[in-house]
Design an enzyme around this catalytic site. Structure first.
Site, PDB file in Angstrom:
ATOM      1  N   ASP A 261      31.005 -18.675  27.582  1.00  0.00           N
ATOM      2  CA  ASP A 261      31.086 -17.569  28.528  1.00  0.00           C
ATOM      3  C   ASP A 261      32.361 -16.755  28.312  1.00  0.00           C
ATOM      4  OD1 ASP A 261      30.380 -16.226  31.173  1.00  0.00           O
ATOM      5  OD2 ASP A 261      32.389 -17.003  31.599  1.00  0.00           O
TER       6      ASP A 261
ATOM      7  N   GLU B  37      28.820 -15.155  24.371  1.00  0.00           N
ATOM      8  CA  GLU B  37      28.617 -14.030  25.271  1.00  0.00           C
ATOM      9  C   GLU B  37      29.753 -13.049  24.980  1.00  0.00           C
ATOM     10  OE1 GLU B  37      28.409 -12.987  30.018  1.00  0.00           O
ATOM     11  OE2 GLU B  37      30.139 -13.909  29.071  1.00  0.00           O
TER      12      GLU B  37
END
Length: 670
Positions: free
Chosen positions: A326, A380
């Site tokens: 993330d 991401e």
């Protein structure tokens, strides 16, 4: 003259920056050499040394707290007070250690640390703790000794292989059930896992696994890196879930949150030993300007030891198959990528980059492959950082895949700003298929981000309030008909143009209504929108099941035809006026008629000579369509002119539909 790096060979615009790229590669190798004389996997064993462990006749607990002066273990065994028998000894390099008799602690005992530092003292949860629980009355968190008599025995421990094409089902354990409450690992395994298996997905991406004090953070404000969230159940129940998924042939990856951490002193590690910069940056770099969280200092070896050990821990202890990292963009740049639009290559090499973070990410990916060559990582990342998903030796950071984060943004912008009568099919194809040559990508039309309160899912943007009144099969609504047709087109367009994999957030496959909103003060702590309403898709009187059937057919198409293994995506035609788009992938032809009002008869699509059979028709009644095409008909190509080697196949193309046809070459006459 230096040898040209592979990522520079595939993108000549990187040529002026080859030296910087080479320096980054060299930094990674130098850092690895400085950290360990053996392997990264051996270095990343901090979880076997730090934390609470059982030896033959005693318990031993260790923590690194260089700013601390004294540490005490407190709990029911000490009446939650400091006691000399439970005082740690300071050893070397800022480490503290306590050894106590085995009978003094037992399975499920609660405990904390009382940490003293110059000028202060506070109760803390250990950094390396592997289980944290919350008191239902006080809402306070405590560490919990987790040492069950019987360790979990893995049933499906055979070697697993990274799927050639990850078909990812993104899921959140807590909101996966229909009840207005927090779902459990066991409920997910029994109720949701069979749905995922039946749908044909080969990978599950689990969110919010690492412990986080605030449920509404969606798991992105992590407090305890090594503790699976106890609000969902026990570690053994998580292992059983993963084990059963493996038995179904499904890989399980985890959202890995190493981009930032929760600010809470009592639950987190931000002020563990009284020093605000033990694991995090000093000064203005300590707090994330947008996320109300703390930023790790990747330049400290102790931080690398913590985070790399965390990478290995979840692979080793819980048999996860990889990670979706993330917030990678936030890690890569000093300004977290917030103050620039990345319109020029100099923005990747102009000194705004956190070279320590870049080094860490490369080491994390290298460690994963060192420990388990079949593990895989997804980034991401939205800045378009060159080489992100290229091997280290090629000049990259070693991620296996990049999330195509621009795709959902593109669909939202298109739906919001243009009526579908004006959609340019050529532009759509370009946006969906455009990617860097050296990297693999995971495509998606929407994820959890698009479902959060304040935003809207695709189906809700298309249908809006009609969702509440006209999703029954016997209802007549042009708005719903349009929404269902476009929902199928958007998802299959994204799917057939996907670079190397596909992602779906749970429930979106059947057009789950409304939004995600976790319990909070602003909604009277309601769980109404923090769940999945599976009863809607199970109700045969409603149209949600038709969207679900289409998604299943779409996934089955890849599982049977393996068209994504061929990375070449060929646009056969893109007629802007008719709004007809034809795409070839391997031996499949995808023909989209996005025209909202015109159905075309005997429409010629340029193809290779041969016969064509319909494999998927979005207009089938079972998918909520009107059955305007004879799916059993075999189509034969025709030469454009006598003796011409250019052929066309002529089709009936109803408005707002997709046909997928399989090509069979003509038999040779020789």
């Amino acid at each position: 003259m230096n040898q040209v790096l592979p990522i520079v060979q595939s993108d000549f615009y990187l040529e002026p920056y080859q030296f910087v790229i080479e320096q980054r590669m060299k930094t990674v190798l130098q850092k690895e050499k400085a950290l360990t004389s053996t392997t990264l996997s051996e270095f990343a064993n901090g979880h076997h040394y730090y934390g609470l462990h059982k030896s033959e006749h005693s318990w031993i607990i260790r923590e690194w707290a260089p700013n601390a002066t004294q540490i005490y273990l407190i709990g029911p065994f000490s009446d939650w007070k400091e006691h000399a028998d439970f005082q740690f000894k300071k050893t070397d390099r800022g480490n503290f250690e306590l050894q106590i008799a085995s009978y003094l602690l037992k399975h499920q005992d609660l405990y904390k640390l009382s940490v003293h530092w110059p000028g202060g003292q506070g109760e803390r949860i250990p950094v390396w703790v592997n289980r944290v629980v919350q008191d239902e009355t006080t809402k306070l968190f405590s560490a919990q000794l987790w040492y069950p008599e019987n360790t979990y025995i893995w049933k499906n421990d055979k070697k697993r292989y990274q799927p050639e094409v990850p078909l990812i089902y993104e899921a959140h354990i807590g909101m996966a059930t229909e009840k207005e409450g927090v779902g459990s690992y066991a409920e997910f395994r029994k109720l949701v896992l069979p749905r995922i298996h039946k749908a044909g997905y080969n990978t599950i991406q689990l969110m919010a696994i690492q412990e986080h004090p605030y449920y509404g953070s969606f798991g992105y404000h992590v407090s305890s890196l090594f503790a699976p969230s106890s609000r969902f159940g026990t570690p053994e129940e998580l292992k059983e879930l993963i084990d059963e998924a493996h038995g179904m042939g499904i890989m399980v990856i985890m959202d890995m949150i190493h981009s930032h951490a929760v600010k809470n002193d009592l639950e987190g590690i931000g002020n563990f030993d009284g020093s605000p910069y033990q694991f995090f940056h000093e000064g203005i770099r300590r707090e994330h300007v947008a996320w109300d969280s703390l930023c790790y200092n990747y330049g400290k070896n102790e931080v690398l030891h913590l985070l790399l050990s965390n990478i290995k821990y979840w692979l080793e202890e819980f048999h996860f198959d990889g990670y979706r990292f993330d917030g990678v963009t936030s890690m890569l740049y000093y300004d977290h990528g917030l103050s620039r639009d990345f319109t020029g290559y100099d923005m990747y090499f102009d000194g705004n980059q956190d070279e320590d973070a870049i080094c860490y990410l490369a080491l994390a990916n290298k460690l994963m492959k060192d420990y388990n060559p079949n593990s895989f990582s997804i980034a991401e990342e939205m800045s378009g950082y060159p080489g992100l998903a290229a091997p280290l030796e090629a000049g990259g950071l070693g991620f296996d895949y990049r999330l195509s984060m621009g795709t959902p943004d593109y669909w939202i912008k298109l739906i919001k700003e243009q009526q579908d009568e004006a959609w340019d099919v050529g532009s759509i194809f370009y946006e969906l298929s455009n990617k860097r040559k050296e990297e693999k990508t995971i495509s998606y039309a929407e994820s959890h981000d698009q479902a959060l309160v304040g935003d809207k899912t695709i189906i809700f943007r298309l249908i809006d309030k009609e969702m509440y009144w006209n999703m029954a099969k016997d209802s007549v609504s042009l708005v719903v008909d349009r929404g269902i047709a476009l929902h199928k087109i958007i998802r299959l367009l994204t799917f057939c143009c996907a670079g190397n994999g596909y992602l779906n957030f749970m429930g979106n496959e059947f057009g789950h209504p409304e939004w995600i909103d976790f319990p909070r003060e602003g909604n009277d702590w309601s769980y109404k929108h923090a769940r999945r309403q599976w009863s809607l898709v199970d109700n045969s009187d409603l149209r949600f099941g038709q969207l679900n059937a289409f998604d299943r057919a779409m996934i089955q198409l890849q599982n049977e035809q393996h068209f994504m293994e061929d990375s070449f995506i060929h646009c056969l035609m893109a007629d802007k006026g008719d709004q007809v788009l034809a795409i070839q992938r391997k031996d499949l032809i995808f023909v989209f008629n996005l025209n909202p009002s015109e159905s075309f008869t005997f429409y010629g699509i340029p193809v290779t000579a041969g016969k064509y059979q319909v494999l998927l028709d979005s207009d089938a009644e079972s998918y909520g369509g009107f059955h305007r095409v004879d799916d059993q008909q075999i189509y034969y190509s025709r030469a454009e002119a006598n003796l011409s080697d250019k052929h066309r196949v002529h089709l009936y193309l109803p408005s707002r539909t997709v046909l997928v046809l399989k090509h069979t070459p003509p038999k040779s006459i020789f």
